[in-house]
Design a protein around this motif. Sequence first.
Motif, PDB file in Angstrom:
ATOM      1  N   PRO A   1       0.821  -1.220   0.000  1.00  0.00           N
ATOM      2  CA  PRO A   1       0.000   0.000   0.000  1.00  0.00           C
ATOM      3  C   PRO A   1       0.848   1.259   0.000  1.00  0.00           C
ATOM      4  O   PRO A   1       0.566   2.200  -0.756  1.00  0.00           O
ATOM      5  N   ASP A   2       1.918   1.295   0.815  1.00  0.00           N
ATOM      6  CA  ASP A   2       2.694   2.536   0.853  1.00  0.00           C
ATOM      7  C   ASP A   2       3.491   2.732  -0.419  1.00  0.00           C
ATOM      8  O   ASP A   2       3.643   3.852  -0.906  1.00  0.00           O
TER       9      ASP A   2
ATOM     10  N   ASP B   1       1.135   4.204  -2.936  1.00  0.00           N
ATOM     11  CA  ASP B   1       0.944   5.643  -2.707  1.00  0.00           C
ATOM     12  C   ASP B   1       2.121   6.429  -3.225  1.00  0.00           C
ATOM     13  O   ASP B   1       1.964   7.432  -3.916  1.00  0.00           O
ATOM     14  N   ASP B   2       3.340   5.951  -2.873  1.00  0.00           N
ATOM     15  CA  ASP B   2       4.521   6.710  -3.257  1.00  0.00           C
ATOM     16  C   ASP B   2       4.612   6.835  -4.762  1.00  0.00           C
ATOM     17  O   ASP B   2       5.011   7.866  -5.286  1.00  0.00           O
TER      18      ASP B   2
ATOM     19  N   ALA C   1      -7.981  12.544   0.068  1.00  0.00           N
ATOM     20  CA  ALA C   1      -7.608  12.612   1.485  1.00  0.00           C
ATOM     21  C   ALA C   1      -6.162  12.145   1.657  1.00  0.00           C
ATOM     22  O   ALA C   1      -5.402  12.723   2.433  1.00  0.00           O
ATOM     23  N   SER C   2      -5.775  11.093   0.920  1.00  0.00           N
ATOM     24  CA  SER C   2      -4.382  10.643   0.983  1.00  0.00           C
ATOM     25  C   SER C   2      -3.440  11.744   0.513  1.00  0.00           C
ATOM     26  O   SER C   2      -2.401  11.998   1.124  1.00  0.00           O
TER      27      SER C   2
ATOM     28  N   ARG D   1      -4.019  14.935   0.536  1.00  0.00           N
ATOM     29  CA  ARG D   1      -4.054  16.008   1.540  1.00  0.00           C
ATOM     30  C   ARG D   1      -3.067  15.706   2.669  1.00  0.00           C
ATOM     31  O   ARG D   1      -2.362  16.581   3.145  1.00  0.00           O
ATOM     32  N   ASP D   2      -3.015  14.439   3.075  1.00  0.00           N
ATOM     33  CA  ASP D   2      -2.202  14.107   4.236  1.00  0.00           C
ATOM     34  C   ASP D   2      -0.725  13.925   3.906  1.00  0.00           C
ATOM     35  O   ASP D   2       0.094  13.846   4.811  1.00  0.00           O
TER      36      ASP D   2
ATOM     37  N   SER E   1      -7.073   3.713  -3.172  1.00  0.00           N
ATOM     38  CA  SER E   1      -7.712   3.060  -2.029  1.00  0.00           C
ATOM     39  C   SER E   1      -8.413   1.782  -2.486  1.00  0.00           C
ATOM     40  O   SER E   1      -8.421   0.782  -1.779  1.00  0.00           O
TER      41      SER E   1
ATOM     42  N   LYS F   1      -5.630  -0.777  -3.034  1.00  0.00           N
ATOM     43  CA  LYS F   1      -5.110  -1.266  -1.757  1.00  0.00           C
ATOM     44  C   LYS F   1      -6.041  -2.311  -1.167  1.00  0.00           C
ATOM     45  O   LYS F   1      -5.593  -3.318  -0.616  1.00  0.00           O
ATOM     46  N   ALA F   2      -7.344  -2.078  -1.265  1.00  0.00           N
ATOM     47  CA  ALA F   2      -8.311  -2.993  -0.658  1.00  0.00           C
ATOM     48  C   ALA F   2      -8.273  -4.355  -1.313  1.00  0.00           C
ATOM     49  O   ALA F   2      -8.723  -5.344  -0.723  1.00  0.00           O
TER      50      ALA F   2
END
Lengths: 381, 468
Positions: free
Chosen positions: B29-30, B33-34, B196-197, B199-200, B449, B452-453
């Motif tokens: 997952p990370d 994202d990266d 949201a990802s 944003r964070d 997301s 990832k799921a």
Amino acid sequence: MSNTAFSVLGLFDSSQQLMEAIPSVKAKVSARLNAYTPYPVHGIGKALGLRKSPVGGMVFVMGLIGALSAMAFELWTAGIDYPLVTAGKPYLSWQSFVPIMFEVTVLFACFTSGLGMLFLLNRLPFFRHPMLRSKSMPFVTRDKFALAVEAEGQALDVDAAAAALRAAGAQMIEVVEQPAPLAPVSPNFLMRVFSVIGISCLVAGCLTYWGVKLFPVTIPMVHMLDQPRLDPQQENSYFGDGFGMRMPVAGTVARIPLPYAVKSQNDASALGNPLPRTESVLKQGRQAYDTVCAVCHGLLANGEPSLTSAYGAKPANLVAEKIRNYSDGMIHFVIMNGKNAMPSYASDLTQDERWAVVHYLRALQRALNAKDTDIPKESRK
Amino acid sequence: MNSEAVASTNELIPEILRHPPVLDGVVTPDGLDDQVLSTVERKPPRAWFIAFTCTGIAMLTGLGLMGYTAAMGIGVWGNNIPVAWAFDITNFVFWIGIGHAGTLISAILLLFRARWRNSISRFAEAMTIFAVMVAGLFPLLHVGRPWLGFWLLPYPNQRGIWPNFRSPLIWDVFAVSTYFSVSLLFWYLGLVPDLASLRDRTRSSVRKFIYSVLSVGWRGSAFHWIHFERAYLIIAGIATGLVLSVHSVVSFDFAVSLVPGWHMTIFPPYFVTGAIFAGFAMVVMAMVVVRTTMNLNHIITMYHLEVMNKIILTCSCLMGYAYLLEGWTAWYSMNKFVHHAFWAYIAGTYAWAGWLTIACNVLVPQLFWVRRFRRSYPVMLLVAFGVTVGMWFERFVIIVSSLHQDYMPSAWHLYKPTYVDIGILLGSFGLFFTLVLLFARVLPVIATSETKAALPGAQPRHAGGSYE
């Protein structure tokens, strides 16, 4: 006990660890549990004891409302408010309204589902939620799973909650603080907000007014009025005399009767109806009247038309005494030249048709103001 | 994850029927994202700027010519009675069709739980939205006075009249606008957790503000996800009906009329198949570019491309069947006007376009029967390009060839496009790809997301068994 803590978070590495931690934490703390995850974890609602989503019922109700309102609207507009015959179909031809009913149903259902979920059920947007300020949030939206013991307005036993989470295997514990309450709004600030809103409304109103007034008639939106052509009586330098229009060739003979040289309605009263009052003339008059005149004056000439009230002007009642006292020539003059809001019908009816309409109108006037003596003797009782 | 459970279920299934892995190698997952989310934070590579310049020039050319059309009237096009519909409506039908693959992937494949859709759904949905935006321009231009386009909507006006709800053209207005707004909603909902990802993880305060507003304070709470999943599934279910209805309604524009060659009951399924066909070809082309230029080979894998190529092959066979059936319908009608329209397709002035259609849509995709070709870049780009060309010409043939010789021989007229027609067609591609390029830079091209799921080990084991 802490009154300022919103929740105590424990971070887990995998959904499996999270699911295993839920029952053990649940057994130790009485406060409500919630989880924050980067993606939906199957079975978590059941483990946390959350209710099932009511979104299905909402969608059903709104979809039904969409379907019924679309069909009702189409039936009302096409069959009742402004009935128009299209392609020989009946006014209430519901079959051809089904595609739009379907689309509106889909629109209502999908927007209920999507926006209802986001704004109503999930109570978003919520930018001041304490979770959004927590240090754990970036982990949660990435790949970590947070189990939260939430205060729900009650005092929260932070130490007990943290111990329970740690015992359940949480790698990181965070206490999320309740945000400081918002300071009361100063009158000065309110003043500024309202003046900004007021000025924006004023500007938007003016822009809309001028936009609606001018935009549709600004070049190039001139509605085909700007065309490379000569209008009647327009000046033109092509010919030596400067006229755009040409005289007919010498010896040209008119094919239709020349127009009457009457200037006013009073002058016209001297004109008599040249047509005989025969059945065929009356039939011709009825045909022309029903085609051209009835839409405004009504099939019975009584000024009660099929025209919708949206038209605005009130057509004359042609069987009223005033018109009955008009001579044939005066009625013909009105058909030729129009009156008040009525335009000229000279180009829509030939001269014979106009006089036939006058005859037919006389018949209507008599029929609607019939006396006992008009009934043949043998039919009287 | 639940490796024993997977192993035990897999043992029961013969090897040939087992699902191949959707992703290549180990995806975490990370790591996802990266890789996916960081593209929006980096400066775009030089190739992107070159591509953007090219599509931008094409777009501006098209927009300029659209403005010229609006100012001068549609007399600057080649359209003339009886060919009142030509490039404009061809482009409209073509672009609406391109959108259909996106909705199919996001809605129908979600209902069928085809997990491979996760990697490509976001991009395909974005293509849907842009394709429908481009498509929507053409009917507006076609009416001649685009600034009065709102007359198509039922609003109370001083004339007291309403649109004719019995007309397929008004059905079209409702179908296309519903399709656009529902696609946009669906796409946005899927984006909320990813925003949201973003944003964070962003460090820039301007970006943080923008992503905060766009993600409406999404915090991934369990009760949010419960409503989210339910709502998403319901929209997918309804959008399935919608995607089948939109091109059916577009086909009613033709089938409900009495023009020989249009008045056929086969039109709705024929149009929907063609739409999915052309849409998938466009998605395959875009995916080949995305996976190579954005280094996403392990997320958008050869398996994804092969599955999409299989769908293209299926649609190609269905299109061949539809073309045959068109001939059969013409013969069975025993109507000399319909016979004439059919002969015009295969032996008339525009027969070259008809045969080009058949070659591109039916013959070339047959290459995909061979596994090696389904997995080869040059072949799949060739086929996908061929299908795009073929599907555009199919609509051209249906419209222009049917119209140019209708019932009255005295009115027969040949259609020839002007430079404005061709420029606007070029501009529509420019506009579409400009929007796609912008999207690829400012929003995550993969639904992170969702992906990832569905990664191995993402879901907990529980009594009901495994989701693998």
